[in-house]
Design a protein around this motif. Structure first.
Motif, PDB file in Angstrom:
ATOM      1  N   GLU A 183       0.791  -1.218   0.000  1.00  0.00           N
ATOM      2  CA  GLU A 183       0.000   0.000   0.000  1.00  0.00           C
ATOM      3  C   GLU A 183       0.830   1.278   0.000  1.00  0.00           C
ATOM      4  O   GLU A 183       0.387   2.288  -0.502  1.00  0.00           O
ATOM      5  CB  GLU A 183      -0.938   0.015   1.197  1.00  0.00           C
ATOM      6  N   ALA A 184       1.994   1.262   0.618  1.00  0.00           N
ATOM      7  CA  ALA A 184       2.771   2.498   0.736  1.00  0.00           C
ATOM      8  C   ALA A 184       4.256   2.237   0.560  1.00  0.00           C
ATOM      9  O   ALA A 184       4.742   1.150   0.846  1.00  0.00           O
ATOM     10  CB  ALA A 184       2.522   3.142   2.092  1.00  0.00           C
ATOM     11  N   GLN A 185       4.937   3.255   0.077  1.00  0.00           N
ATOM     12  CA  GLN A 185       6.388   3.200  -0.067  1.00  0.00           C
ATOM     13  C   GLN A 185       6.969   4.358   0.735  1.00  0.00           C
ATOM     14  O   GLN A 185       6.572   5.496   0.550  1.00  0.00           O
ATOM     15  CB  GLN A 185       6.780   3.329  -1.531  1.00  0.00           C
ATOM     16  N   HIS A 186       7.895   4.050   1.651  1.00  0.00           N
ATOM     17  CA  HIS A 186       8.548   5.059   2.472  1.00  0.00           C
ATOM     18  C   HIS A 186       9.964   5.273   1.956  1.00  0.00           C
ATOM     19  O   HIS A 186      10.709   4.317   1.787  1.00  0.00           O
ATOM     20  CB  HIS A 186       8.623   4.589   3.933  1.00  0.00           C
ATOM     21  N   GLU A 224      13.216  10.337  -7.291  1.00  0.00           N
ATOM     22  CA  GLU A 224      12.506   9.615  -6.236  1.00  0.00           C
ATOM     23  C   GLU A 224      12.255   8.155  -6.606  1.00  0.00           C
ATOM     24  O   GLU A 224      12.273   7.272  -5.752  1.00  0.00           O
ATOM     25  CB  GLU A 224      11.176  10.314  -5.920  1.00  0.00           C
ATOM     26  N   ALA A 225      12.049   7.872  -7.883  1.00  0.00           N
ATOM     27  CA  ALA A 225      11.777   6.505  -8.337  1.00  0.00           C
ATOM     28  C   ALA A 225      12.990   5.586  -8.130  1.00  0.00           C
ATOM     29  O   ALA A 225      12.826   4.374  -8.021  1.00  0.00           O
ATOM     30  CB  ALA A 225      11.363   6.512  -9.801  1.00  0.00           C
ATOM     31  N   VAL A 230       6.182   9.508   1.686  1.00  0.00           N
ATOM     32  CA  VAL A 230       5.262   8.375   1.669  1.00  0.00           C
ATOM     33  C   VAL A 230       4.438   8.429   0.397  1.00  0.00           C
ATOM     34  O   VAL A 230       3.776   9.423   0.117  1.00  0.00           O
ATOM     35  CB  VAL A 230       4.320   8.393   2.891  1.00  0.00           C
ATOM     36  N   GLN A 231       4.500   7.349  -0.364  1.00  0.00           N
ATOM     37  CA  GLN A 231       3.725   7.226  -1.608  1.00  0.00           C
ATOM     38  C   GLN A 231       2.670   6.161  -1.389  1.00  0.00           C
ATOM     39  O   GLN A 231       2.991   5.017  -1.084  1.00  0.00           O
ATOM     40  CB  GLN A 231       4.642   6.819  -2.763  1.00  0.00           C
ATOM     41  N   THR A 232       1.416   6.540  -1.492  1.00  0.00           N
ATOM     42  CA  THR A 232       0.331   5.572  -1.366  1.00  0.00           C
ATOM     43  C   THR A 232      -0.429   5.529  -2.682  1.00  0.00           C
ATOM     44  O   THR A 232      -0.865   6.552  -3.181  1.00  0.00           O
ATOM     45  CB  THR A 232      -0.633   5.941  -0.226  1.00  0.00           C
ATOM     46  N   GLY A 233      -0.553   4.367  -3.234  1.00  0.00           N
ATOM     47  CA  GLY A 233      -1.267   4.235  -4.501  1.00  0.00           C
ATOM     48  C   GLY A 233      -0.609   5.026  -5.607  1.00  0.00           C
ATOM     49  O   GLY A 233       0.607   5.139  -5.688  1.00  0.00           O
ATOM     50  N   SER A 270       3.121  11.857  -3.623  1.00  0.00           N
ATOM     51  CA  SER A 270       3.753  11.486  -2.355  1.00  0.00           C
ATOM     52  C   SER A 270       3.564  12.631  -1.362  1.00  0.00           C
ATOM     53  O   SER A 270       3.407  13.785  -1.728  1.00  0.00           O
ATOM     54  CB  SER A 270       5.232  11.169  -2.545  1.00  0.00           C
ATOM     55  N   LYS A 271       3.593  12.263  -0.083  1.00  0.00           N
ATOM     56  CA  LYS A 271       3.497  13.250   1.005  1.00  0.00           C
ATOM     57  C   LYS A 271       4.776  13.168   1.800  1.00  0.00           C
ATOM     58  O   LYS A 271       5.331  12.091   1.992  1.00  0.00           O
ATOM     59  CB  LYS A 271       2.304  12.927   1.893  1.00  0.00           C
ATOM     60  N   ARG A 272       5.253  14.303   2.266  1.00  0.00           N
ATOM     61  CA  ARG A 272       6.486  14.327   3.050  1.00  0.00           C
ATOM     62  C   ARG A 272       6.162  14.690   4.495  1.00  0.00           C
ATOM     63  O   ARG A 272       5.428  15.642   4.747  1.00  0.00           O
ATOM     64  CB  ARG A 272       7.477  15.305   2.469  1.00  0.00           C
TER      65      ARG A 272
END
Length: 76
Positions: free
Chosen positions: A10-13, A34-35, A62-65, A69-71
């Motif tokens: 679900e998420a990537q940190h 970022e990738a 944090v990347q969700t779906g 991303s949110k920092r």
């Protein structure tokens, strides 16, 4: 407010250093892309990296779906 509780898919940190504008890859290497950054399963790993590299103002990206991303600031 969004939750960081999630399953692995679900998420990537990622660790982001706003001072340099770069993301952590591995073994002290950083990237602008970022990738290409390493993904982590937990916040503890990110805090340990902050301590290891003396990062004072690091952020967790944090990347969700498929959304943006949110920092979130990390305080190590």
């Amino acid at each position: 407010m969004w939750s960081i509780a999630r399953t692995k898919k679900e998420a990537q940190h990622r660790l982001y250093d706003p001072a340099s504008g770069r993301f952590f890859v591995r073994n002290g290497e950083w990237t602008d892309d970022e990738a290409q950054a390493s993904c982590f399963d937990d916040v503890v790993s990110l805090v340990q990296l902050c301590l290891r590299y003396s990062l004072k103002d690091a952020e967790m990206s944090v990347q969700t779906g498929k959304g943006p991303s949110k920092r979130v600031p990390l305080f190590a």
